[in-house]
Scaffold this motif. Structure first.
Motif, short mmCIF file in Angstrom:
data_model
loop_
_atom_site.label_atom_id
_atom_site.label_comp_id
_atom_site.label_asym_id
_atom_site.label_seq_id
_atom_site.Cartn_x
_atom_site.Cartn_y
_atom_site.Cartn_z
N ALA A 30 0.84 -1.21 0.00
CA ALA A 30 0.00 0.00 0.00
C ALA A 30 0.87 1.26 0.00
O ALA A 30 0.56 2.24 -0.69
CB ALA A 30 -0.94 -0.01 1.21
N ALA A 31 1.96 1.23 0.76
CA ALA A 31 2.87 2.39 0.80
C ALA A 31 3.49 2.63 -0.57
O ALA A 31 3.63 3.78 -1.01
CB ALA A 31 3.95 2.19 1.86
N MET A 32 3.88 1.56 -1.25
CA MET A 32 4.46 1.71 -2.60
C MET A 32 3.43 2.30 -3.57
O MET A 32 3.75 3.16 -4.38
CB MET A 32 4.97 0.37 -3.11
N GLU A 33 2.20 1.83 -3.48
CA GLU A 33 1.14 2.38 -4.34
C GLU A 33 0.92 3.85 -4.03
O GLU A 33 0.76 4.67 -4.94
CB GLU A 33 -0.16 1.59 -4.16
N LEU A 41 4.91 6.04 3.99
CA LEU A 41 5.14 5.20 5.17
C LEU A 41 4.69 5.91 6.44
O LEU A 41 4.03 5.33 7.29
CB LEU A 41 6.62 4.84 5.28
N ALA A 42 5.05 7.18 6.56
CA ALA A 42 4.73 7.94 7.77
C ALA A 42 3.25 8.30 7.85
O ALA A 42 2.75 8.62 8.93
CB ALA A 42 5.60 9.20 7.83
N ALA A 43 2.54 8.23 6.73
CA ALA A 43 1.11 8.58 6.72
C ALA A 43 0.23 7.43 7.19
O ALA A 43 -0.93 7.66 7.56
CB ALA A 43 0.70 9.00 5.31
N ASP A 44 0.73 6.21 7.22
CA ASP A 44 -0.07 5.04 7.62
C ASP A 44 0.12 4.80 9.12
O ASP A 44 1.05 4.13 9.54
CB ASP A 44 0.35 3.82 6.81
N ALA A 45 -0.80 5.32 9.90
CA ALA A 45 -0.68 5.29 11.36
C ALA A 45 -0.59 3.88 11.95
O ALA A 45 -0.11 3.71 13.07
CB ALA A 45 -1.85 6.04 11.99
#
Length: 180
Positions: free
Chosen positions: A117-120, A143-147
């Motif tokens: 998901a982070a790569m997308e 990466l930092a946005a996905d709590a």
């Protein structure tokens, strides 16, 4: 030229080509390093903490996003602890923050759902600026946005506010000139 990055035994060989082809050279290098780290650590999947660790080690723009040595030093210290034993509690488990529905079988594709998901998200961030390839700062912001990701857990335990880092990385990504 043959790819020298070791393949995870349970990972089909062509799996990572889609990510590498749409990444800058610096990000492709970080992805290769994350693959090696996961293999060396005996992890079944490349997770967001592997990606964070490899980004910091390989990409000077990502290191700049931490805005100084103390934050970066704390995160690196925590990541080193993870690689020498702390991460054992994560081994054998699938990292899934629920950010996107799992489409592929996470046990066979080599990437945790959160890492995928982070790569997308990194690709989306790059495309929103008119870029055809994602960069390390795009992935750091994602990466930092996905709590719920392991990368954010690492950041939090190291005392780095993930929302601030995500916003800073996104702002820096908008400023960095990309080769044509």
């Amino acid at each position: 030229m043959q790819n020298r990055t070791p393949r995870l035994p349970w990972q089909p060989a062509p799996n990572h080509a889609e990510f590498d082809a749409r990444s800058t050279d610096a990000l492709a290098s970080a992805l290769s390093a994350a693959r090696r780290r996961a293999l060396r650590d005996g992890d079944r999947q490349i997770d967001t903490a592997h990606l964070l660790h490899s980004l910091i080690e390989t990409d000077p723009d990502v290191r700049e996003a931490f805005d100084g040595g103390p934050r970066l030093a704390r995160v690196l210290g925590y990541l080193v602890q993870r690689s020498i034993g702390y991460g054992l509690r994560w081994q054998g488990s699938v990292e899934d923050s629920g950010a996107v529905p799992v489409v592929r079988d996470p046990a066979t594709d080599g990437w945790s759902p959160s890492a995928r998901a982070a790569m997308e998200d990194a690709r989306y961030r790059a495309a929103s600026r008119g870029e055809t390839r994602a960069a390390g700062l795009d992935l750091l912001a994602a990466l930092a946005a996905d709590a719920e990701s392991r990368a954010v857990e690492v950041l939090s335990r190291a005392g780095v506010e993930a929302r601030w880092l995500s916003e800073r990385a996104a702002a820096l990504a908008a400023e960095v000139p990309r080769p044509v």
